[in-house]
Design a protein around this motif. Structure first.
Motif, PDB file in Angstrom:
ATOM      1  N   ASN A   1      17.455  23.424  17.555  1.00  0.00           N
ATOM      2  CA  ASN A   1      17.023  22.811  16.298  1.00  0.00           C
ATOM      3  C   ASN A   1      15.504  22.942  16.211  1.00  0.00           C
ATOM      4  O   ASN A   1      14.769  22.304  16.957  1.00  0.00           O
ATOM      5  N   GLU A   2      15.045  23.774  15.282  1.00  0.00           N
ATOM      6  CA  GLU A   2      13.618  24.079  15.180  1.00  0.00           C
ATOM      7  C   GLU A   2      12.764  22.846  14.872  1.00  0.00           C
ATOM      8  O   GLU A   2      11.654  22.707  15.383  1.00  0.00           O
ATOM      9  N   GLN A   3      13.293  21.931  14.059  1.00  0.00           N
ATOM     10  CA  GLN A   3      12.540  20.720  13.718  1.00  0.00           C
ATOM     11  C   GLN A   3      12.352  19.832  14.957  1.00  0.00           C
ATOM     12  O   GLN A   3      11.251  19.344  15.219  1.00  0.00           O
ATOM     13  N   ILE A   4      13.401  19.628  15.729  1.00  0.00           N
ATOM     14  CA  ILE A   4      13.301  18.823  16.956  1.00  0.00           C
ATOM     15  C   ILE A   4      12.367  19.489  17.947  1.00  0.00           C
ATOM     16  O   ILE A   4      11.532  18.829  18.575  1.00  0.00           O
ATOM     17  N   LEU A   5      12.468  20.795  18.075  1.00  0.00           N
ATOM     18  CA  LEU A   5      11.599  21.544  18.992  1.00  0.00           C
ATOM     19  C   LEU A   5      10.133  21.381  18.593  1.00  0.00           C
ATOM     20  O   LEU A   5       9.268  21.148  19.439  1.00  0.00           O
ATOM     21  N   SER A   6       9.866  21.438  17.303  1.00  0.00           N
ATOM     22  CA  SER A   6       8.500  21.285  16.803  1.00  0.00           C
ATOM     23  C   SER A   6       7.957  19.880  17.073  1.00  0.00           C
ATOM     24  O   SER A   6       6.822  19.722  17.529  1.00  0.00           O
ATOM     25  N   VAL A   7       8.758  18.860  16.817  1.00  0.00           N
ATOM     26  CA  VAL A   7       8.334  17.472  17.050  1.00  0.00           C
ATOM     27  C   VAL A   7       8.092  17.242  18.542  1.00  0.00           C
ATOM     28  O   VAL A   7       7.084  16.651  18.940  1.00  0.00           O
TER      29      VAL A   7
ATOM     30  N   ARG B   1      13.879  28.726  21.466  1.00  0.00           N
ATOM     31  CA  ARG B   1      14.887  28.278  20.505  1.00  0.00           C
ATOM     32  C   ARG B   1      16.321  28.508  20.966  1.00  0.00           C
ATOM     33  O   ARG B   1      17.258  28.187  20.255  1.00  0.00           O
ATOM     34  N   SER B   2      16.479  29.086  22.150  1.00  0.00           N
ATOM     35  CA  SER B   2      17.825  29.297  22.685  1.00  0.00           C
ATOM     36  C   SER B   2      17.760  29.358  24.209  1.00  0.00           C
ATOM     37  O   SER B   2      16.689  29.583  24.792  1.00  0.00           O
ATOM     38  N   ALA B   3      18.909  29.174  24.829  1.00  0.00           N
ATOM     39  CA  ALA B   3      18.973  29.249  26.283  1.00  0.00           C
ATOM     40  C   ALA B   3      18.625  30.661  26.758  1.00  0.00           C
ATOM     41  O   ALA B   3      17.948  30.836  27.776  1.00  0.00           O
ATOM     42  N   GLN B   4      19.067  31.669  26.012  1.00  0.00           N
ATOM     43  CA  GLN B   4      18.779  33.052  26.394  1.00  0.00           C
ATOM     44  C   GLN B   4      17.274  33.335  26.342  1.00  0.00           C
ATOM     45  O   GLN B   4      16.718  33.976  27.225  1.00  0.00           O
ATOM     46  N   GLU B   5      16.613  32.840  25.303  1.00  0.00           N
ATOM     47  CA  GLU B   5      15.163  32.999  25.195  1.00  0.00           C
ATOM     48  C   GLU B   5      14.467  32.273  26.357  1.00  0.00           C
ATOM     49  O   GLU B   5      13.502  32.772  26.933  1.00  0.00           O
ATOM     50  N   ALA B   6      14.984  31.109  26.723  1.00  0.00           N
ATOM     51  CA  ALA B   6      14.414  30.355  27.845  1.00  0.00           C
ATOM     52  C   ALA B   6      14.557  31.129  29.157  1.00  0.00           C
ATOM     53  O   ALA B   6      13.625  31.152  29.973  1.00  0.00           O
ATOM     54  N   LEU B   7      15.699  31.768  29.374  1.00  0.00           N
ATOM     55  CA  LEU B   7      15.891  32.562  30.599  1.00  0.00           C
ATOM     56  C   LEU B   7      14.926  33.741  30.651  1.00  0.00           C
ATOM     57  O   LEU B   7      14.398  34.074  31.714  1.00  0.00           O
TER      58      LEU B   7
END
Length: 149
Positions: free
Chosen positions: A13-19, A35-41
């Motif tokens: 959720n982009e809004q939650i991530l931003s806050v 913004r995703s688990a794959q991006e985090a890995l």
């Protein structure tokens, strides 16, 4: 001045991530947002073990949930503290790989910041032991003692 602690913050959720990013940055943390688990890995692959101080992620995400992400993150970065947050209060039983579980909405931002502070401090570990030389402290010999924090 101490270097900023780096937190990998993951939420679909982009809004939650931003806050969350704003909240952490205003408290002096460096935030790497995904913004995703794959991006985090992918991000985890780019950092050397020990250079990230915490992973903070949502539990319910598409393709890979936060628990699986934390499991994989700890394989890549052993000792990396993890906090999972979820809007599903009864989902804590699914967050078995996290060090801390916080239900969204049931905890204040101040509580989240305090839990993060404790987890980051725990990762840092105790201060290094100092070996006293026999000439300085004959009664200690070669014993070590820890410095107070």
């Amino acid at each position: 001045m101490r270097p900023k602690k780096t937190i990998l913050c993951v939420d679909d959720n982009e809004q939650i991530l931003s806050v969350r990013t704003f909240l952490l940055e205003t408290r002096g943390y460096r935030v790497v947002a995904a913004r995703s688990a794959q991006e985090a890995l992918t991000i985890l692959d780019q950092y050397l073990p020990g250079t990230l101080d915490l992973i903070l992620c949502d539990l319910i995400m598409p393709q890979m949930d936060g628990n699986e992400l934390v499991r994989r993150a700890k394989q890549l970065h052993p000792g990396l503290p993890a906090m999972i947050v979820s809007g599903t209060v009864n989902a804590f039983d699914r967050a078995v790989h996290a060090d801390v579980f916080l239900p969204k909405g049931a905890s204040s931002p101040a509580e989240m910041i305090e839990r993060i502070r404790v987890l980051v401090a725990r990762k840092r570990g105790p201060k290094k032991a100092i070996v006293a030389s026999p000439s300085q402290s004959p009664q200690l010999g070669s014993f070590t003692h820890a410095t107070a924090s």
